[in-house]
Design an enzyme around this catalytic site. Structure first.
Site, short mmCIF file in Angstrom:
data_model
loop_
_atom_site.label_atom_id
_atom_site.label_comp_id
_atom_site.label_asym_id
_atom_site.label_seq_id
_atom_site.Cartn_x
_atom_site.Cartn_y
_atom_site.Cartn_z
N LYS A 1 0.88 -1.17 0.00
CA LYS A 1 0.00 0.00 0.00
C LYS A 1 0.91 1.21 0.00
O LYS A 1 1.59 1.50 1.00
CB LYS A 1 -0.91 0.00 1.24
CG LYS A 1 -1.71 1.28 1.38
CD LYS A 1 -2.58 1.31 2.62
CE LYS A 1 -3.00 2.73 2.93
NZ LYS A 1 -3.90 2.82 4.10
N GLY B 1 -8.68 9.14 8.90
CA GLY B 1 -9.08 9.27 10.30
C GLY B 1 -10.15 10.31 10.55
O GLY B 1 -10.53 10.54 11.70
N ALA C 1 -9.57 5.23 3.33
CA ALA C 1 -9.46 6.41 4.18
C ALA C 1 -10.72 7.27 4.18
O ALA C 1 -11.32 7.52 3.14
CB ALA C 1 -8.29 7.30 3.79
N GLY C 2 -11.10 7.71 5.39
CA GLY C 2 -12.17 8.68 5.55
C GLY C 2 -13.51 8.12 5.95
O GLY C 2 -14.43 8.87 6.24
N ASN D 1 -9.65 1.61 9.11
CA ASN D 1 -8.95 1.30 10.35
C ASN D 1 -9.57 2.03 11.53
O ASN D 1 -10.19 1.44 12.42
CB ASN D 1 -7.47 1.66 10.20
CG ASN D 1 -6.60 1.19 11.36
OD1 ASN D 1 -5.41 1.01 11.18
ND2 ASN D 1 -7.14 0.94 12.53
N THR D 2 -9.44 3.37 11.52
CA THR D 2 -9.81 4.14 12.70
C THR D 2 -11.27 3.95 13.10
O THR D 2 -11.58 3.85 14.30
CB THR D 2 -9.55 5.64 12.44
OG1 THR D 2 -8.23 5.79 11.91
CG2 THR D 2 -9.66 6.45 13.71
#
Lengths: 257, 65
Positions: free
Chosen positions: A96, A157, A184-185, A206-207
């Site tokens: 990645k 995040g 992401a996001g 992830n977050t």
């Protein structure tokens, strides 16, 4: 089932391994999500290194595919060297690729990204570039040898969800045959469903899971949300319309005077 | 010899990369090494001779998103 870079994956959810309250919760969240790909990183070894050894043992025990990242790299050289080091440690050509260009937004430096992608693709890597939703950059990444694109839908995040639906829809339309993974996001399962309904092939997050009050429950929820969005996309959704249309048949309706 | 290891200046006798790892108690198949920003493969560490002022990075798996 999802075909990614010649590998058949049972889940369209890719999950990060950072920020969980504990290693045990990370392991349980991975299982609950149903994911078959987890992202990992490389950092400076601390004296002794036993904590890193434990983390590495935990990741291997999960039995998932590993997608190393180049998180935190701000230059082409840093990203390329980190990718090479990751290939040695993790034994995979998958990377990645992140080349960060702005410290506030963690926006990719798309110029450096294209350059690093070209170097790594020529060196046999399967590059999964963390990019924006810019179509021209996407073209350049494909020219550089990337077989997959990973556009953000909002800053890393931020949990904002897809802030530019039109751009994502446009990307899907322009690259119908390229695997597209929203990276992401995402903040909520409904965000994941939304981008999957647009026809994206998978999501990476992830977050939103790791920082939830109950990461295991949230991992399970995201797994279901991704499946729901995919199935909806494949089933052909009704387009919105401005007039009411009765759902109950009007034929044979009784007439009372 | 003066080396920069993971950003810290060290004065150490090790002459090869493998010797440096052993001296720092950094051993394991989960480590990756670079000298002056270029990867040095695991198989080449024993013969890789260090020079004064070399910058060494020793990395290991960590959580990532």
């Amino acid at each position: 089932m999802f075909e990614l870079l010649g590998t058949t994956l049972p889940s369209r959810l890719l999950l990060g391994t950072a920020q969980y309250p504990s290693p045990a919760i990370l392991a349980d969240a991975v299982k609950a999500s149903g994911t078959s790909v987890v992202t990992v990183s490389l950092r400076r070894e601390m004296a002794g290194g036993r904590a890193d050894e434990k983390f590495w043992s935990l990741i291997r025990a999960l039995g998932t595919r590993i997608l190393p990242n180049t998180a935190g790299c701000h230059s082409v050289k840093e990203a390329v060297t980190t990718a090479n080091m990751a290939r040695e440690v993790f034994g995979t050509n998958w990377i990645k690729l992140e080349v960060i260009g702005n410290q506030d937004t963690l926006q990719p430096d798309v110029f450096g990204l294209v350059e690093a992608a070209r170097i790594l693709c020529e060196d046999g890597f399967d590059v999964l570039p963390y990019t924006t939703d810019d179509l021209v950059v996407a073209e350049r990444l494909l020219d550089a040898g990337c077989k997959v694109l990973m556009p953000w839908c909002a800053p890393i995040g931020s949990a904002l969800g897809p802030v530019n639906i039109m751009a994502l829809r446009s990307m899907r339309g322009h690259f119908p045959d390229v695997p597209l993974i929203v990276d992401a996001g995402l903040g909520r399962p409904s965000h994941a469903t939304t981008v999957m309904e647009l026809g994206f092939d998978a999501v990476l997050l992830n977050t939103a899971v790791a920082r939830a009050a109950d990461p295991v429950g949230m991992a399970r929820a995201f797994g279901k949300a991704v499946e729901a969005g995919r199935e909806a996309f494949c089933s052909g959704m009704l387009e919105p319309r401005d007039v009411a249309v009765p759902s109950t048949p009007t034929f044979g309706r009784a007439a009372f005077r | 010899m003066k080396l920069i290891v993971n950003g810290e200046a060290l004065e150490i006798d090790a002459t090869t990369l493998a010797a440096l790892l052993a001296a720092l108690d950094h051993e394991g198949d989960w480590l990756a090494t670079a000298v002056n920003s270029d990867l040095v493969h695991r198989a080449n560490r024993a013969e890789f001779r260090l020079s004064d002022g070399d910058r060494i990075e020793i990395l290991s798996p960590m959580q990532g998103g």
